[in-house]
Write a protein that holds these residues in place. Structure first.
Motif, PDB file in Angstrom:
ATOM      1  N   GLY A   1       6.542  -2.219  -5.092  1.00 18.14           N
ATOM      2  CA  GLY A   1       5.988  -0.222  -5.176  1.00 18.14           C
ATOM      3  C   GLY A   1       6.877  -0.139  -3.999  1.00 18.14           C
ATOM      4  O   GLY A   1       6.249   1.101  -2.861  1.00 18.14           O
ATOM      5  N   ILE A   2       7.659  -0.539  -3.426  1.00 15.38           N
ATOM      6  CA  ILE A   2       8.174  -0.236  -1.994  1.00 15.38           C
ATOM      7  C   ILE A   2       9.386   0.382  -2.521  1.00 15.38           C
ATOM      8  O   ILE A   2       9.780   1.061  -3.833  1.00 15.38           O
ATOM      9  N   THR A   3       9.466   1.264  -1.687  1.00 13.18           N
ATOM     10  CA  THR A   3      10.688   2.360  -1.750  1.00 13.18           C
ATOM     11  C   THR A   3      12.127   1.304  -1.106  1.00 13.18           C
ATOM     12  O   THR A   3      11.808   1.039   0.115  1.00 13.18           O
ATOM     13  N   LEU A   4      12.942   1.550  -1.515  1.00 16.92           N
ATOM     14  CA  LEU A   4      14.600   0.484  -1.419  1.00 16.92           C
ATOM     15  C   LEU A   4      15.524   1.263  -1.298  1.00 16.92           C
ATOM     16  O   LEU A   4      15.949   2.853  -2.125  1.00 16.92           O
ATOM     17  N   VAL A   5      15.905   1.997   0.399  1.00 19.53           N
ATOM     18  CA  VAL A   5      16.367   2.294   0.701  1.00 19.53           C
ATOM     19  C   VAL A   5      18.270   1.917   0.742  1.00 19.53           C
ATOM     20  O   VAL A   5      18.002   0.916   1.404  1.00 19.53           O
ATOM     21  N   ALA A   6      19.309   2.065  -0.038  1.00 20.46           N
ATOM     22  CA  ALA A   6      20.395   1.702   0.326  1.00 20.46           C
ATOM     23  C   ALA A   6      21.955   1.440   0.453  1.00 20.46           C
ATOM     24  O   ALA A   6      21.751   3.481   0.389  1.00 20.46           O
ATOM     25  N   VAL A   7      22.663   1.035   0.379  1.00 19.81           N
ATOM     26  CA  VAL A   7      24.134   1.761   1.086  1.00 19.81           C
ATOM     27  C   VAL A   7      23.895   3.225   1.497  1.00 19.81           C
ATOM     28  O   VAL A   7      24.098   4.385   1.578  1.00 19.81           O
ATOM     29  N   ALA A   8      23.308   2.365   2.785  1.00 14.57           N
ATOM     30  CA  ALA A   8      22.470   4.016   4.075  1.00 14.57           C
ATOM     31  C   ALA A   8      23.819   3.745   5.104  1.00 14.57           C
ATOM     32  O   ALA A   8      24.775   2.796   5.879  1.00 14.57           O
TER      33      ALA A   8
ATOM     34  N   VAL B   1       9.891  -8.436   1.836  1.00 15.98           N
ATOM     35  CA  VAL B   1       9.395  -7.640   2.688  1.00 15.98           C
ATOM     36  C   VAL B   1       8.035  -6.736   2.288  1.00 15.98           C
ATOM     37  O   VAL B   1       7.515  -6.732   3.168  1.00 15.98           O
ATOM     38  N   ALA B   2       7.991  -7.315   0.487  1.00  9.90           N
ATOM     39  CA  ALA B   2       6.575  -6.966   0.941  1.00  9.90           C
ATOM     40  C   ALA B   2       5.276  -8.103   0.702  1.00  9.90           C
ATOM     41  O   ALA B   2       4.269  -7.398   1.057  1.00  9.90           O
ATOM     42  N   MET B   3       5.831  -9.309   1.294  1.00 11.93           N
ATOM     43  CA  MET B   3       4.932 -10.161   1.731  1.00 11.93           C
ATOM     44  C   MET B   3       4.404  -9.673   3.055  1.00 11.93           C
ATOM     45  O   MET B   3       3.496  -9.660   3.706  1.00 11.93           O
ATOM     46  N   ALA B   4       5.543  -9.263   3.574  1.00 13.23           N
ATOM     47  CA  ALA B   4       5.171  -8.799   4.976  1.00 13.23           C
ATOM     48  C   ALA B   4       4.597  -7.538   4.811  1.00 13.23           C
ATOM     49  O   ALA B   4       3.672  -7.089   6.379  1.00 13.23           O
ATOM     50  N   GLY B   5       4.096  -6.678   4.258  1.00  9.51           N
ATOM     51  CA  GLY B   5       2.983  -5.946   3.705  1.00  9.51           C
ATOM     52  C   GLY B   5       4.102  -4.093   4.835  1.00  9.51           C
ATOM     53  O   GLY B   5       3.497  -3.196   4.305  1.00  9.51           O
ATOM     54  N   ILE B   6       5.501  -4.727   4.432  1.00 11.45           N
ATOM     55  CA  ILE B   6       6.630  -2.735   5.029  1.00 11.45           C
ATOM     56  C   ILE B   6       6.599  -2.809   3.765  1.00 11.45           C
ATOM     57  O   ILE B   6       6.512  -3.045   2.081  1.00 11.45           O
ATOM     58  N   THR B   7       6.322  -1.226   3.546  1.00 10.37           N
ATOM     59  CA  THR B   7       6.084  -0.518   2.123  1.00 10.37           C
ATOM     60  C   THR B   7       7.749   0.471   1.960  1.00 10.37           C
ATOM     61  O   THR B   7       8.330   1.174   1.418  1.00 10.37           O
ATOM     62  N   VAL B   8       8.711   0.455   3.288  1.00 10.62           N
ATOM     63  CA  VAL B   8       9.798   1.337   2.838  1.00 10.62           C
ATOM     64  C   VAL B   8      10.860   0.345   3.748  1.00 10.62           C
ATOM     65  O   VAL B   8      10.810  -0.314   4.478  1.00 10.62           O
ATOM     66  N   MET B   9      11.692   0.263   2.864  1.00 10.32           N
ATOM     67  CA  MET B   9      13.251  -1.131   3.134  1.00 10.32           C
ATOM     68  C   MET B   9      14.989  -0.337   3.060  1.00 10.32           C
ATOM     69  O   MET B   9      14.666  -0.015   2.188  1.00 10.32           O
ATOM     70  N   ILE B  10      14.865  -0.283   4.306  1.00 10.41           N
ATOM     71  CA  ILE B  10      16.596   0.238   4.501  1.00 10.41           C
ATOM     72  C   ILE B  10      17.690  -1.119   4.703  1.00 10.41           C
ATOM     73  O   ILE B  10      17.396  -1.599   5.502  1.00 10.41           O
TER      74      ILE B  10
ATOM     75  N   GLY C   1       1.125  -1.400   0.081  1.00  8.67           N
ATOM     76  CA  GLY C   1       0.368   0.089   0.291  1.00  8.67           C
ATOM     77  C   GLY C   1       0.608   1.471  -0.006  1.00  8.67           C
ATOM     78  O   GLY C   1       2.282   1.212   0.240  1.00  8.67           O
ATOM     79  N   GLU C   2       0.366   2.766   0.554  1.00  5.28           N
ATOM     80  CA  GLU C   2       1.117   3.696   0.232  1.00  5.28           C
ATOM     81  C   GLU C   2       2.081   3.530   1.658  1.00  5.28           C
ATOM     82  O   GLU C   2       3.426   4.137   1.196  1.00  5.28           O
TER      83      GLU C   2
END
Length: 265
Positions: free
Chosen positions: A238-245, A212-221, A124-125
């Motif tokens: 539709g996931i926001t993927l933040v990496a090299v953090a 992460v998608a199956m869990a319904g989480i929208t942002v992963m870092i 979702g959003e």
């Protein structure tokens, strides 16, 4: 966890010192008396692992389809004996396969290319974050990595919430296992997965995005970089993927609309 006394050589000096090392055991996932997968994992939070793995691999749609979980300690490992209801047990027969893999195989029980490349669940959003919140979430994971800090040999997956902080952390020698445990803990704890962020200590591969998608989480870092396939999968989900953090910054590969200030760049 175990304590050992390895010898060392450092800057011209020899000696020995104590080191904490993680346990790693073979864990079998046995559904209705038939083994589905075997992987190496840390022998903790096994109920979370059983539920998270079952959900993330689409063996069940919700925890109510699991009637019982028993962790049976055997001479050569642990048998997670999971009893499914009749409908889910029947559906598992077609995809049942015995798979032995390394620490957190990630695609256990998948016996076809179509199964490995299944379309991800669309999220979702969800929530919108500021860059400072991304850095706060990243920084919050470290203090909770108790086993990782002591052993330097454990992965972690955490769930950070804007109001609750780092509410859940699970650790394991396998990065997939840590994420499965986190998913299971979220469901068993009745926490709103979509209202928080997944923070992981590993690289981002397709399986991690799928979970992460199956869990319904929208942002992963993630602290490490994603693969090209992981980026495409995150985009499709539709996931926001933040990496090299890191403490001084990060990169946003997909879903930039959820990061305030970057969505206009």
């Amino acid at each position: 966890m175990a304590r050992v006394m390895p010898a060392f050589w450092h800057e011209g000096h020899a000696g020995s010192r104590a080191r904490i090392i993680p346990d790693e055991v073979a864990v079998a996932f046995t559904y209705n008396q038939s083994t589905h997968a075997v992987m190496m994992a840390s022998p903790a939070d096994l109920e979370d692992l059983a539920v998270g793995f079952s959900l993330n691999e689409a063996i069940v749609e919700h925890p109510g389809q699991i009637e019982e979980i028993r962790a049976v300690v055997l001479e050569d490992g642990i048998d997670l004996r999971i009893r499914l209801d009749a409908d889910r047990a029947a559906g598992l027969i077609e995809r049942r396969r015995h798979v032995a893999g390394p620490s957190g195989c990630g695609l256990c029980g998948i016996d076809s290319l179509a199964g490995a490349m299944r379309p991800p669940k669309t999220v979702g959003e969800g929530l919108r974050l500021t860059p400072d919140q991304v850095l706060v979430a990243l920084d919050a994971l470290g203090p909770h990595q108790i086993w990782g800090r002591e052993s330097r040999a454990m992965h972690a997956a955490g769930w950070w919430h804007p109001d609750r902080g780092m509410a859940l952390v699970r650790e394991d020698v396998g990065r997939h296992n840590a994420l499965d445990k986190l998913a299971g803990a979220l469901v068993l704890g009745g926490l709103p997965a979509a209202e928080g962020v997944a923070v992981i200590t590993s690289r981002v591969s397709i399986e991690m995005v799928q979970k992460v998608a199956m869990a319904g989480i929208t942002v992963m870092i993630a602290v490490s970089a994603p693969t090209a396939l992981a980026i495409r999968t995150a985009e499709a989900a539709g996931i926001t993927l933040v990496a090299v953090a890191r403490a001084d910054g990060f990169e946003v590969f997909t879903g930039v609309r959820r990061i305030a200030g970057l969505d206009q760049s």
